[in-house]
Structure formats: C-alpha cells, structure tokens
Motif scaffolding. Sequence first.
Motif, PDB file in Angstrom:
ATOM      1  N   GLU A 124      39.428  38.739  37.240  1.00 34.47           N
ATOM      2  CA  GLU A 124      40.589  38.358  36.424  1.00 34.47           C
ATOM      3  C   GLU A 124      41.256  37.109  36.974  1.00 34.47           C
ATOM      4  OE1 GLU A 124      42.917  41.940  36.433  1.00 34.47           O
ATOM      5  OE2 GLU A 124      41.704  42.862  34.834  1.00 34.47           O
ATOM      6  N   ASN A 125      41.417  37.046  38.294  1.00 36.62           N
ATOM      7  CA  ASN A 125      42.030  35.860  38.910  1.00 36.62           C
ATOM      8  C   ASN A 125      41.176  34.618  38.698  1.00 36.62           C
ATOM      9  OD1 ASN A 125      44.472  36.840  39.976  1.00 36.62           O
ATOM     10  ND2 ASN A 125      43.394  37.797  41.673  1.00 36.62           N
ATOM     11  N   LEU A 126      39.868  34.764  38.831  1.00 35.61           N
ATOM     12  CA  LEU A 126      38.981  33.621  38.609  1.00 35.61           C
ATOM     13  C   LEU A 126      39.032  33.157  37.154  1.00 35.61           C
ATOM     14  CD1 LEU A 126      35.846  34.544  40.759  1.00 35.61           C
ATOM     15  CD2 LEU A 126      37.576  32.792  41.233  1.00 35.61           C
ATOM     16  N   SER A 127      39.105  34.094  36.224  1.00 35.90           N
ATOM     17  CA  SER A 127      39.204  33.735  34.803  1.00 35.90           C
ATOM     18  C   SER A 127      40.484  32.966  34.540  1.00 35.90           C
ATOM     19  CB  SER A 127      39.159  34.988  33.926  1.00 35.90           C
ATOM     20  OG  SER A 127      37.892  35.565  33.957  1.00 35.90           O
ATOM     21  N   LEU A 128      41.606  33.416  35.130  1.00 40.17           N
ATOM     22  CA  LEU A 128      42.872  32.700  34.955  1.00 40.17           C
ATOM     23  C   LEU A 128      42.796  31.291  35.515  1.00 40.17           C
ATOM     24  CD1 LEU A 128      45.474  35.502  35.818  1.00 40.17           C
ATOM     25  CD2 LEU A 128      45.111  34.407  33.593  1.00 40.17           C
ATOM     26  N   LYS A 129      42.211  31.145  36.712  1.00 38.24           N
ATOM     27  CA  LYS A 129      42.082  29.818  37.319  1.00 38.24           C
ATOM     28  C   LYS A 129      41.209  28.902  36.469  1.00 38.24           C
ATOM     29  CE  LYS A 129      42.619  30.977  42.187  1.00 38.24           C
ATOM     30  NZ  LYS A 129      41.961  31.044  43.515  1.00 38.24           N
ATOM     31  N   ARG A 130      40.111  29.448  35.958  1.00 39.25           N
ATOM     32  CA  ARG A 130      39.192  28.632  35.148  1.00 39.25           C
ATOM     33  C   ARG A 130      39.827  28.225  33.830  1.00 39.25           C
ATOM     34  NH1 ARG A 130      34.473  32.746  36.568  1.00 39.25           N
ATOM     35  NH2 ARG A 130      33.920  31.921  38.615  1.00 39.25           N
ATOM     36  N   ASN A 131      40.638  29.088  33.247  1.00 37.59           N
ATOM     37  CA  ASN A 131      41.295  28.779  31.966  1.00 37.59           C
ATOM     38  C   ASN A 131      42.402  27.748  32.140  1.00 37.59           C
ATOM     39  OD1 ASN A 131      39.647  30.430  30.459  1.00 37.59           O
ATOM     40  ND2 ASN A 131      40.994  32.197  30.661  1.00 37.59           N
ATOM     41  N   GLN A 132      42.968  27.662  33.333  1.00 36.15           N
ATOM     42  CA  GLN A 132      44.045  26.694  33.603  1.00 36.15           C
ATOM     43  C   GLN A 132      43.513  25.281  33.782  1.00 36.15           C
ATOM     44  OE1 GLN A 132      46.075  28.298  36.987  1.00 36.15           O
ATOM     45  NE2 GLN A 132      47.162  29.832  35.798  1.00 36.15           N
ATOM     46  N   THR A 133      42.230  25.161  34.094  1.00 35.08           N
ATOM     47  CA  THR A 133      41.691  23.822  34.326  1.00 35.08           C
ATOM     48  C   THR A 133      41.045  23.224  33.115  1.00 35.08           C
ATOM     49  OG1 THR A 133      39.601  24.735  35.132  1.00 35.08           O
ATOM     50  CG2 THR A 133      41.287  24.171  36.752  1.00 35.08           C
ATOM     51  N   ASP A 139      28.743  39.472  43.390  1.00 31.66           N
ATOM     52  CA  ASP A 139      30.152  39.762  43.668  1.00 31.66           C
ATOM     53  C   ASP A 139      30.636  38.965  44.881  1.00 31.66           C
ATOM     54  OD1 ASP A 139      30.157  41.543  41.548  1.00 31.66           O
ATOM     55  OD2 ASP A 139      29.906  43.320  42.821  1.00 31.66           O
ATOM     56  N   CYS A 140      29.769  38.795  45.863  1.00 29.67           N
ATOM     57  CA  CYS A 140      30.123  37.994  47.043  1.00 29.67           C
ATOM     58  C   CYS A 140      30.348  36.536  46.664  1.00 29.67           C
ATOM     59  CB  CYS A 140      29.022  38.087  48.101  1.00 29.67           C
ATOM     60  SG  CYS A 140      28.871  39.709  48.874  1.00 29.67           S
ATOM     61  N   VAL A 141      29.553  36.038  45.714  1.00 30.26           N
ATOM     62  CA  VAL A 141      29.743  34.668  45.227  1.00 30.26           C
ATOM     63  C   VAL A 141      31.133  34.528  44.616  1.00 30.26           C
ATOM     64  CG1 VAL A 141      28.969  32.971  43.522  1.00 30.26           C
ATOM     65  CG2 VAL A 141      27.282  34.235  44.875  1.00 30.26           C
ATOM     66  N   ASP A 142      31.514  35.481  43.771  1.00 24.70           N
ATOM     67  CA  ASP A 142      32.846  35.440  43.167  1.00 24.70           C
ATOM     68  C   ASP A 142      33.937  35.547  44.231  1.00 24.70           C
ATOM     69  OD1 ASP A 142      31.787  35.182  40.640  1.00 24.70           O
ATOM     70  OD2 ASP A 142      32.032  37.302  40.116  1.00 24.70           O
ATOM     71  N   TYR A 143      33.729  36.408  45.207  1.00 28.75           N
ATOM     72  CA  TYR A 143      34.709  36.562  46.282  1.00 28.75           C
ATOM     73  C   TYR A 143      34.859  35.258  47.062  1.00 28.75           C
ATOM     74  CZ  TYR A 143      36.986  38.325  50.485  1.00 28.75           C
ATOM     75  OH  TYR A 143      37.854  38.523  51.528  1.00 28.75           O
ATOM     76  N   SER A 144      33.742  34.598  47.305  1.00 33.70           N
ATOM     77  CA  SER A 144      33.778  33.315  48.008  1.00 33.70           C
ATOM     78  C   SER A 144      34.601  32.297  47.227  1.00 33.70           C
ATOM     79  CB  SER A 144      32.346  32.803  48.207  1.00 33.70           C
ATOM     80  OG  SER A 144      32.356  31.467  48.631  1.00 33.70           O
ATOM     81  N   GLU A 145      34.377  32.233  45.912  1.00 32.46           N
ATOM     82  CA  GLU A 145      35.150  31.302  45.082  1.00 32.46           C
ATOM     83  C   GLU A 145      36.631  31.682  45.073  1.00 32.46           C
ATOM     84  OE1 GLU A 145      35.347  29.515  40.525  1.00 32.46           O
ATOM     85  OE2 GLU A 145      33.924  31.116  40.995  1.00 32.46           O
ATOM     86  N   TYR A 146      36.902  32.968  45.018  1.00 28.07           N
ATOM     87  CA  TYR A 146      38.278  33.474  45.005  1.00 28.07           C
ATOM     88  C   TYR A 146      39.007  33.078  46.294  1.00 28.07           C
ATOM     89  CZ  TYR A 146      41.962  37.063  45.256  1.00 28.07           C
ATOM     90  OH  TYR A 146      43.148  37.745  45.390  1.00 28.07           O
ATOM     91  N   LYS A 147      38.325  33.193  47.433  1.00 33.46           N
ATOM     92  CA  LYS A 147      38.966  32.918  48.722  1.00 33.46           C
ATOM     93  C   LYS A 147      39.038  31.429  49.045  1.00 33.46           C
ATOM     94  CE  LYS A 147      40.164  35.866  51.384  1.00 33.46           C
ATOM     95  NZ  LYS A 147      41.531  36.346  51.541  1.00 33.46           N
ATOM     96  N   THR A 148      37.995  30.675  48.685  1.00 29.78           N
ATOM     97  CA  THR A 148      37.921  29.279  49.121  1.00 29.78           C
ATOM     98  C   THR A 148      38.104  28.270  47.999  1.00 29.78           C
ATOM     99  OG1 THR A 148      35.532  29.086  48.796  1.00 29.78           O
ATOM    100  CG2 THR A 148      36.281  29.941  50.938  1.00 29.78           C
TER     101      THR A 148
END
Length: 187
Positions: A178-187, A85-94
């Motif tokens: 959910e936010n990470l999934s949206l970002k990944r789908n946009q690229t 979860d921290c890995v995902d949070y890191s990607e979400y923030k940075t």
Amino acid sequence: PFVLSGLYFSIGQLANLVGVIIAAPLSNRIGKKNTFIGSMLIAFMGSIFFYWIPRDGVFEIFTLQILISCCAGIVFPLLWSMYADCVDYSEYKTGRRATGLIFSSSSMSQKLGWAFGSALTGWLLGYFGFQANTIQSDDTLNGIRMFLSFFPAIGALLSAIFVFFYPLDEARVIVISENLSLKRNQT
C-alpha cells in the motif's frame, strides 16, 4: 528394484507438481510464511519416520515419498514469491528496487547449495564406507538411511526455524504494498 526406483522418483515428481499447484490456494488462505513453516514441519516429521521404515515397507516408503515431495513442491513457488516480497521491502526501506541483486543472489546461493550439497554427499558416502557395485556393510546402509531421513529432516527443520524469524508476514507485506502504491501514484 529398477522398476521400483523409477516409480519412486516418478511419483515424487508428480507429488512435487501437486505441491506446486496447491501452494497458492494454501498460502492465500493461511499466509506464505505459515504455509512454508507448516510444509517444512510436515516434511521434517515425515523424514524422521522414514528412518524406521523396514526395507520391505514399500507402501510406507512410497507414502512418505508422496508426503515429503508434496511439501517440497509447496515450498518452491513460495520461496520465489518471498524473494519478490524482499524486493518490495528493499524499495520500501531504501526507495530503490533491488530486483536484480535479490534474485541473482538467491540464484547464486542455490547454485552454491547444490554444489556444496553434492560434495557433502560424496564426502559422507565415503565416510560411511560406500563402495560402488559391491554389497554394502551395515554401517554403510545405516548411513544411506540417514541420507534419506535424518539429514533432510535437519534441513527441513532449519528452514522452518529460519522462516519463523522472517519478518515479512502477510500483514506487513500488505502495508508495504500500500505504501509503495501511494509513493508510485504521487510521482
């Protein structure tokens, strides 16, 4: 005594496995953070009670061993899942995944903890006057009882307190995913 000590440690390992098995269903029901805190608070209470069990209280000793070991088993998979979860949070923030950094630093901190914990055990045994292959004094026996009760209780309580302040509860992890999934789908 040898048979009882072997049985004591074997039952502890089996209880650890039970804890690992029930960790996922329990955390799916009440959340990782709540499961972690609840397990550590139960382990805290069990460890405190351990101090007052009389030497001949074999049933009570084994019962608390099962309870505390099961709680420890619950925490093992939760901890690694919380690292993820921290890995995902890191990607979400940075915007960058820090998987290697997070998992390697957690592995290093565990190794440092094991090293320091082992050294601390030796130092405290020396402080309490432990002498190998001799009859131990009452002070030494009391110190050993503290090793099995108060010291682990302090660790369990500190773990519960630290995780209480851990900001990634289930709701926040879902939003991040959910936010990470949206970002990944946009690229």
